[in-house]
Structures are given as C-alpha cells and as structure tokens.
Scaffold this motif. Structure first.
Motif, short mmCIF file in Angstrom:
data_model
loop_
_atom_site.label_atom_id
_atom_site.label_comp_id
_atom_site.label_asym_id
_atom_site.label_seq_id
_atom_site.Cartn_x
_atom_site.Cartn_y
_atom_site.Cartn_z
N ASP A 1 13.77 7.02 11.20
CA ASP A 1 13.90 6.28 10.07
C ASP A 1 13.20 5.02 9.83
O ASP A 1 12.74 4.60 8.80
N SER A 2 13.37 4.29 10.89
CA SER A 2 12.77 3.10 11.05
C SER A 2 11.07 3.13 10.81
O SER A 2 10.46 2.40 9.98
N MET A 3 10.46 4.03 11.58
CA MET A 3 9.23 4.56 11.53
C MET A 3 8.59 4.97 10.16
O MET A 3 7.73 4.43 9.48
N VAL A 4 9.58 5.86 9.48
CA VAL A 4 9.14 6.22 8.12
C VAL A 4 9.36 5.01 7.19
O VAL A 4 8.50 4.93 6.33
N ALA A 5 10.12 4.22 7.35
CA ALA A 5 10.45 3.21 6.32
C ALA A 5 9.07 2.23 6.54
O ALA A 5 8.66 1.84 5.57
N ASP A 6 8.86 1.92 7.64
CA ASP A 6 7.33 1.21 7.90
C ASP A 6 6.32 1.80 7.23
O ASP A 6 5.48 1.13 6.48
N PHE A 7 6.15 2.93 7.72
CA PHE A 7 5.11 3.80 7.07
C PHE A 7 5.09 3.73 5.49
O PHE A 7 3.99 3.58 4.87
N ARG A 8 6.44 3.85 4.86
CA ARG A 8 6.20 3.95 3.38
C ARG A 8 6.27 2.61 2.64
O ARG A 8 6.01 2.57 1.54
N THR A 9 6.33 1.77 3.42
CA THR A 9 6.47 0.21 2.81
C THR A 9 5.16 -0.67 3.31
O THR A 9 4.93 -1.76 3.05
N ARG A 10 4.10 0.18 4.20
CA ARG A 10 3.05 -0.72 4.71
C ARG A 10 2.19 -1.24 3.47
O ARG A 10 1.98 -0.31 2.40
N PRO A 11 1.27 -2.00 3.65
CA PRO A 11 0.32 -2.64 2.71
C PRO A 11 -0.84 -1.54 2.60
O PRO A 11 -1.18 -0.83 3.45
N LEU A 12 -1.24 -1.25 1.52
CA LEU A 12 -2.52 -0.36 1.18
C LEU A 12 -3.84 -1.31 0.96
O LEU A 12 -4.12 -1.40 -0.12
N ASP A 13 -4.08 -1.79 2.19
CA ASP A 13 -5.12 -2.66 2.09
C ASP A 13 -6.56 -2.08 2.67
O ASP A 13 -7.50 -2.70 2.97
N ALA A 14 -6.68 -0.75 2.79
CA ALA A 14 -7.94 -0.31 3.10
C ALA A 14 -8.93 0.04 2.10
O ALA A 14 -9.63 0.96 2.25
N GLY A 15 -8.43 -0.11 0.78
CA GLY A 15 -9.08 0.07 -0.51
C GLY A 15 -10.14 -0.80 -0.65
O GLY A 15 -10.76 -1.63 -0.05
N PRO A 16 -10.82 -0.88 -1.97
CA PRO A 16 -10.37 0.28 -2.99
C PRO A 16 -10.47 1.71 -2.63
O PRO A 16 -11.30 2.20 -1.80
N TYR A 17 -9.87 2.34 -3.34
CA TYR A 17 -9.77 3.83 -3.11
C TYR A 17 -10.79 4.48 -4.02
O TYR A 17 -10.40 4.10 -5.21
N LEU A 18 -11.57 5.35 -3.80
CA LEU A 18 -12.41 5.92 -4.39
C LEU A 18 -11.92 7.04 -5.23
O LEU A 18 -12.28 7.41 -6.27
N TYR A 19 -10.82 7.77 -4.70
CA TYR A 19 -10.08 9.01 -5.27
C TYR A 19 -8.79 9.00 -5.05
O TYR A 19 -8.60 8.58 -3.75
N LEU A 20 -8.14 9.16 -5.88
CA LEU A 20 -6.47 9.62 -5.65
C LEU A 20 -6.04 10.77 -6.20
O LEU A 20 -6.63 11.46 -7.18
#
Length: 149
Positions: free
Chosen positions: A40-59
């Motif tokens: 649960d802790s690992m999933v929570a960390d993954f789901r709340t991590r910053p999305l700083d590898a952008g900008p994202y070219l496609y979603l």
C-alpha cells in the motif's frame, strides 16, 4: 505471489491455505497484513509522485472495467489509466485511479490530480472518445489536441 493474491482480493486468512498448497510451511495473517501495508505504501508513493519528466508529447487515457470487493460485496468499478510519452521518448504510466463509474466527474478529478502533480502535455491526447474524457479535458484545460482512436 503474495502481492498478486493481495491485489486480486485474496483474504489474509485464505493466503495461509494457498501458501501451504504451494509447499510453504505457512504464513500468518499478520505476515500477510505487513506485506500488504508495504505494498500500500509503495502504491501510494507511485500514485502521488511528481510528474516532472515532461512535457509529455502524447497522453493516452482509457478505463478498464473490473470487479472489486468493497464493503464485503463485489461491485463493478472503472480503473482510469493515463500513460504518456515523455520528452525523451519513453512511455510511462502517469496515473491510475479507481472510480465507481467512467463519468465526467471521475475523469475530471483524475485529470485535475495529474495536473496538480505537474502533468504538462505538449502534444496529442488519445482516447476511445468517451464523452466523460472529452468533457473532462475541456474542463480541466489542455493546450493539447484531443484525438479519437
């Protein structure tokens, strides 16, 4: 194996029977609960991590319909998923959220969460053209174009 069973909803009590069947001496409910808390802790960390590898070219945004145990009964849920291609060309899962339905409100909340975590889309958004996705993107706002696949 314990992680897979936990994610599939196998109860800690039944886990002991399963591991014995596989030839392992046994596993207590507390051992399973401890492993589940770590997951649960690992999933929570993954789901709340910053999305700083952008900008994202496609979603790409889509939902999976699954059954989940909730309050002692099995209910139908929608798992909202977003994957993106970052500026370096690598695909990554950006977010996942379980919702009661694939609705405009669910998608809007999901996209707001992604945006709050730093999602920056500089390209094309693809989806199955679900009305909820289209309305949510229009409401949350994006410089990207919405493409239907």
């Amino acid at each position: 194996m314990v992680a897979t069973c936990y994610l599939k909803g196998v109860s800690p009590r039944r886990m002991d029977d399963l591991v014995k069947y596989l030839g392992i001496t046994g596993m207590s409910k507390s051992q399973v609960s401890t492993m589940a808390k770590d997951l649960d802790s690992m999933v929570a960390d993954f789901r709340t991590r910053p999305l700083d590898a952008g900008p994202y070219l496609y979603l790409s945004a889509d939902a999976l319909t699954m059954r989940a145990r909730e309050g002692g009964r099995v209910v139908k849920t929608s798992v909202l998923l977003a994957t993106g291609i970052n500026a370096e060309g690598f695909r990554e899962v950006l977010g996942m959220q379980v919702a009661t339905a694939e609705s405009t409100a669910s998608w809007t909340g999901f996209f707001r969460d992604l945006k709050a975590r730093g999602l920056d889309i500089d390209g094309l958004i693809t989806s199955d053209a679900h009305a909820g996705i289209k309305a949510a993107i229009a409401e949350v706002g994006s410089a990207a174009r919405l493409g239907d696949i």
